[in-house]
Design a protein around this motif. Structure first.
Motif, PDB file in Angstrom:
ATOM      1  N   UNK A 190       0.849  -1.189   0.000  1.00  0.00           N
ATOM      2  CA  UNK A 190       0.000   0.000   0.000  1.00  0.00           C
ATOM      3  C   UNK A 190       0.884   1.239   0.000  1.00  0.00           C
ATOM      4  N   UNK A 191       0.347   2.394  -0.427  1.00  0.00           N
ATOM      5  CA  UNK A 191       1.151   3.618  -0.385  1.00  0.00           C
ATOM      6  C   UNK A 191       1.790   3.847   0.988  1.00  0.00           C
ATOM      7  N   UNK A 192       1.058   3.558   2.054  1.00  0.00           N
ATOM      8  CA  UNK A 192       1.635   3.758   3.381  1.00  0.00           C
ATOM      9  C   UNK A 192       2.852   2.878   3.617  1.00  0.00           C
ATOM     10  N   UNK A 193       2.722   1.618   3.197  1.00  0.00           N
ATOM     11  CA  UNK A 193       3.856   0.703   3.379  1.00  0.00           C
ATOM     12  C   UNK A 193       5.065   1.155   2.578  1.00  0.00           C
ATOM     13  N   UNK A 194       4.800   1.618   1.344  1.00  0.00           N
ATOM     14  CA  UNK A 194       5.908   2.067   0.502  1.00  0.00           C
ATOM     15  C   UNK A 194       6.598   3.275   1.126  1.00  0.00           C
ATOM     16  N   UNK A 195       5.790   4.194   1.656  1.00  0.00           N
ATOM     17  CA  UNK A 195       6.381   5.398   2.223  1.00  0.00           C
ATOM     18  C   UNK A 195       7.174   5.101   3.494  1.00  0.00           C
ATOM     19  N   UNK A 196       6.771   4.027   4.166  1.00  0.00           N
ATOM     20  CA  UNK A 196       7.459   3.665   5.409  1.00  0.00           C
ATOM     21  C   UNK A 196       8.927   3.299   5.162  1.00  0.00           C
ATOM     22  N   UNK A 197       9.224   2.815   3.942  1.00  0.00           N
ATOM     23  CA  UNK A 197      10.600   2.400   3.627  1.00  0.00           C
ATOM     24  C   UNK A 197      11.584   3.537   3.848  1.00  0.00           C
TER      25      UNK A 197
ATOM     26  N   UNK B 269       2.776  16.515 -10.046  1.00  0.00           N
ATOM     27  CA  UNK B 269       1.721  15.814 -10.788  1.00  0.00           C
ATOM     28  C   UNK B 269       1.361  14.520 -10.069  1.00  0.00           C
ATOM     29  N   UNK B 270       2.395  13.822  -9.625  1.00  0.00           N
ATOM     30  CA  UNK B 270       2.140  12.556  -8.936  1.00  0.00           C
ATOM     31  C   UNK B 270       1.522  12.778  -7.573  1.00  0.00           C
ATOM     32  N   UNK B 271       2.051  13.790  -6.873  1.00  0.00           N
ATOM     33  CA  UNK B 271       1.511  14.079  -5.544  1.00  0.00           C
ATOM     34  C   UNK B 271       0.010  14.284  -5.646  1.00  0.00           C
ATOM     35  N   UNK B 272      -0.415  15.081  -6.633  1.00  0.00           N
ATOM     36  CA  UNK B 272      -1.847  15.374  -6.738  1.00  0.00           C
ATOM     37  C   UNK B 272      -2.616  14.209  -7.346  1.00  0.00           C
ATOM     38  N   UNK B 273      -1.984  13.500  -8.247  1.00  0.00           N
ATOM     39  CA  UNK B 273      -2.646  12.337  -8.827  1.00  0.00           C
ATOM     40  C   UNK B 273      -3.029  11.338  -7.733  1.00  0.00           C
ATOM     41  N   UNK B 274      -2.124  11.126  -6.799  1.00  0.00           N
ATOM     42  CA  UNK B 274      -2.402  10.163  -5.742  1.00  0.00           C
ATOM     43  C   UNK B 274      -3.046  10.804  -4.517  1.00  0.00           C
ATOM     44  N   UNK B 275      -3.417  12.087  -4.636  1.00  0.00           N
ATOM     45  CA  UNK B 275      -4.072  12.759  -3.526  1.00  0.00           C
ATOM     46  C   UNK B 275      -3.212  12.869  -2.283  1.00  0.00           C
ATOM     47  N   UNK B 276      -1.896  13.041  -2.473  1.00  0.00           N
ATOM     48  CA  UNK B 276      -1.024  13.151  -1.301  1.00  0.00           C
ATOM     49  C   UNK B 276      -0.845  14.608  -0.898  1.00  0.00           C
ATOM     50  N   UNK B 277      -0.204  14.777   0.237  1.00  0.00           N
ATOM     51  CA  UNK B 277       0.070  16.106   0.792  1.00  0.00           C
ATOM     52  C   UNK B 277       1.309  16.717   0.128  1.00  0.00           C
TER      53      UNK B 277
ATOM     54  N   UNK C  46       6.878  10.012  -2.225  1.00  0.00           N
ATOM     55  CA  UNK C  46       5.858  10.061  -3.276  1.00  0.00           C
ATOM     56  C   UNK C  46       6.243   9.256  -4.504  1.00  0.00           C
ATOM     57  N   UNK C  47       7.476   9.470  -4.982  1.00  0.00           N
ATOM     58  CA  UNK C  47       7.831   8.817  -6.233  1.00  0.00           C
ATOM     59  C   UNK C  47       7.745   7.293  -6.161  1.00  0.00           C
ATOM     60  N   UNK C  48       8.225   6.679  -5.090  1.00  0.00           N
ATOM     61  CA  UNK C  48       8.134   5.219  -5.040  1.00  0.00           C
ATOM     62  C   UNK C  48       6.699   4.689  -5.177  1.00  0.00           C
ATOM     63  N   UNK C  49       5.719   5.479  -4.752  1.00  0.00           N
ATOM     64  CA  UNK C  49       4.339   5.015  -4.911  1.00  0.00           C
ATOM     65  C   UNK C  49       4.008   4.889  -6.396  1.00  0.00           C
TER      66      UNK C  49
END
Ligand code: TRP
Length: 446
Positions: free
Chosen positions: A126-133, A271-279, A290-293
């Motif tokens: 999940x995006x959360x798991x990826x960001x945890x790395x 573009x990616x940040x907004x595409x995935x609805x991130x902060x 963000x990019x790894x997601x």
């Protein structure tokens, strides 16, 4: 017999090396994240203003000072003035800034390298798991220190190789490849995701209500950081320039390329940040989270080259930081290049461990902060602008007009405009921003 000073093999080589110094983590990692933190468009506008009105005249100045003197920054200030000139302390300040910047720069570059290997394994979950790395990497001292070590070994090896064979040769290959890859990522962001328009709005629609004093100071500081100004890097690179090249044209080209790359990186990433609805405001972790997601979808074919090139961009910048520290001892103490590079490199490396260990903190500006953030804040927002302020006072008021004009190439209108800028506009601009950042301007409310 005195060996004649090394020069660049060609002007293209110089441009690529100087662009390589300018383009680095500042453009791809730092510009997007501080833009996110400070709220977008208005910050970008102030930053662009700083590049044009302060960065560009200063880049011309540093190249002029360096090429005129054909010396390291400490001696350059002396040579263009007089023996024992107090202005040489600007060179010393620059060496100190270079030392400090490289010490934390290498840690971030190390993260970029770590992500090459994470990319090869692939990002999944999940995006959360990826960001945890990213968080895991940063809080692990052994991992951070290991990558910091590997990166510093590379930097030392290239700088030990000298100007033509080391710095110039590598920049020629790495910089064009980086450009093409970013172009690809930007087009992907604009046309293949749903975040392209939102990214453009975020970056280019100024909302001045979000602009704080600290944001203005950071925009100025970032203009220095991203153009490698205020610490003698461009004086050093200018000192290897041949006499027959146009300094102004080169400075414009370098500043333009640097700014363009930062904006491209901004578009690609937001573009990616907004595409995935991130902060957007994710601080230092922005590109590593963000990019790894996205890369989880695109696979290693995109992520591996991206982090490889980010590492390369960091390398061509890091070598310019170390070069400034090294060249003084080669010129003045007659030490061999290899010995000097090793000694200076190892000292920077050891000092960098403070930044590599996230749990080392210190109270700073009202909260406990890691050394990486503290060193970044002090060098970028204070040491570089002060170095730049002194540099333009020096060239505006101390250096002989005849010397400047000879390097500039003419005494026409552009020269007169530059003189005027360097005597009044640029120093006053820097001083105002510095005071504003310290919340000391009498006519503002803080
Ligand atoms: N400009 C580089 C970047 O944006 C960093 C850098 C290299 C630098 N040399 C410098 C910053 C000298 C300040 C001074 O990543």
């Amino acid at each position: 017999m005195k060996k004649s000073r090394e020069t660049w093999g060609s002007n293209l080589g110089f441009i690529l090396a100087a662009t390589g110094s300018a383009i680095g983590l500042g453009n791809i990692w730092k510009f997007p994240y501080i833009t996110g933190d400070y709220g977008g468009g208005a910050f970008v506008l102030v930053y662009l203003g700083c590049v044009l009105m302060i960065g560009l005249p200063l880049m011309v100045s540093e190249l002029i000072i360096g090429r005129r003197a054909q010396k390291n920054p400490v001696k350059a200030f002396e040579k263009n003035h007089r023996a024992k000139s107090p202005w040489q302390s600007v060179g010393w300040l620059g060496m100190a800034s270079g030392f400090l910047i490289l010490s934390f720069y290498s840690v971030i570059a190390g993260w970029a390298m770590a992500f090459i290997f994470k990319s090869i394994k692939g990002f999944a979950g999940t995006p959360d798991q990826i960001q945890q790395q990213f968080v895991d990497l940063v809080v692990s001292p052994s991992d951070s220190i290991m990558w910091h070590t590997i990166f510093m070994v590379l930097v030392i090896a290239i700088v030990a190789g000298g100007i033509k064979g080391g710095i110039e040769r590598w920049s020629k290959i790495l910089m064009p490849t980086l450009f093409l890859l970013l172009l690809g990522l930007m087009f992907h962001g604009l046309f293949n995701t749903d975040g392209g328009m939102a990214a453009l709005n975020f970056l280019f629609q100024p909302d001045f209500s979000r602009l704080t004093a600290e944001a203005v100071l950071s925009a100025l500081g970032h203009a220095f950081f991203t153009l490698s100004l205020g610490m003698g890097a461009m004086i050093t690179y200018g000192s290897y320039m041949k006499k027959d090249t146009g300094i102004v044209r080169d400075a414009i080209l370098i500043s333009f390329l640097d700014t363009f790359i930062a904006l491209m990186a901004g578009v690609a990433i937001f573009s990616l940040v907004f595409h995935y609805g991130m902060e957007p405001g994710q601080s230092v972790g922005l590109i590593f989270k963000t990019l790894p997601v996205l890369f989880a979808d695109t696979g290693p074919w995109v992520s591996v080259p991206f982090f490889v090139l980010l590492t390369f961009a960091a390398l061509t910048s890091a070598i310019s930081l170390l070069e400034v520290v090294v060249v003084y001892f080669i010129d003045e103490k007659g030490w061999s290049r290899i010995k000097t590079t090793l000694v200076a490199g190892i000292l920077v490396y050891l000092f960098g461990i403070l930044s590599a260990v996230a749990s080392f903190t210190m109270p700073f500006r009202g909260s406990d902060q890691g050394f990486l953030d503290i060193f970044d804040f002090i060098t970028t927002n204070y040491m570089l602008p002060v170095g730049g302020l002194l540099t333009c006072l020096y060239i505006g008021w101390v250096m002989k007009e005849k010397d400047i004009a000879e390097e500039f190439g003419s005494r026409g209108l552009p020269f007169q405009m530059l003189r005027l800028a360097l005597r009044y506009l640029t120093p006053i601009g820097i001083a105002l921003v510095l005071l504003h950042g310290l919340e000391l301007l009498p006519f503002m409310e803080y």
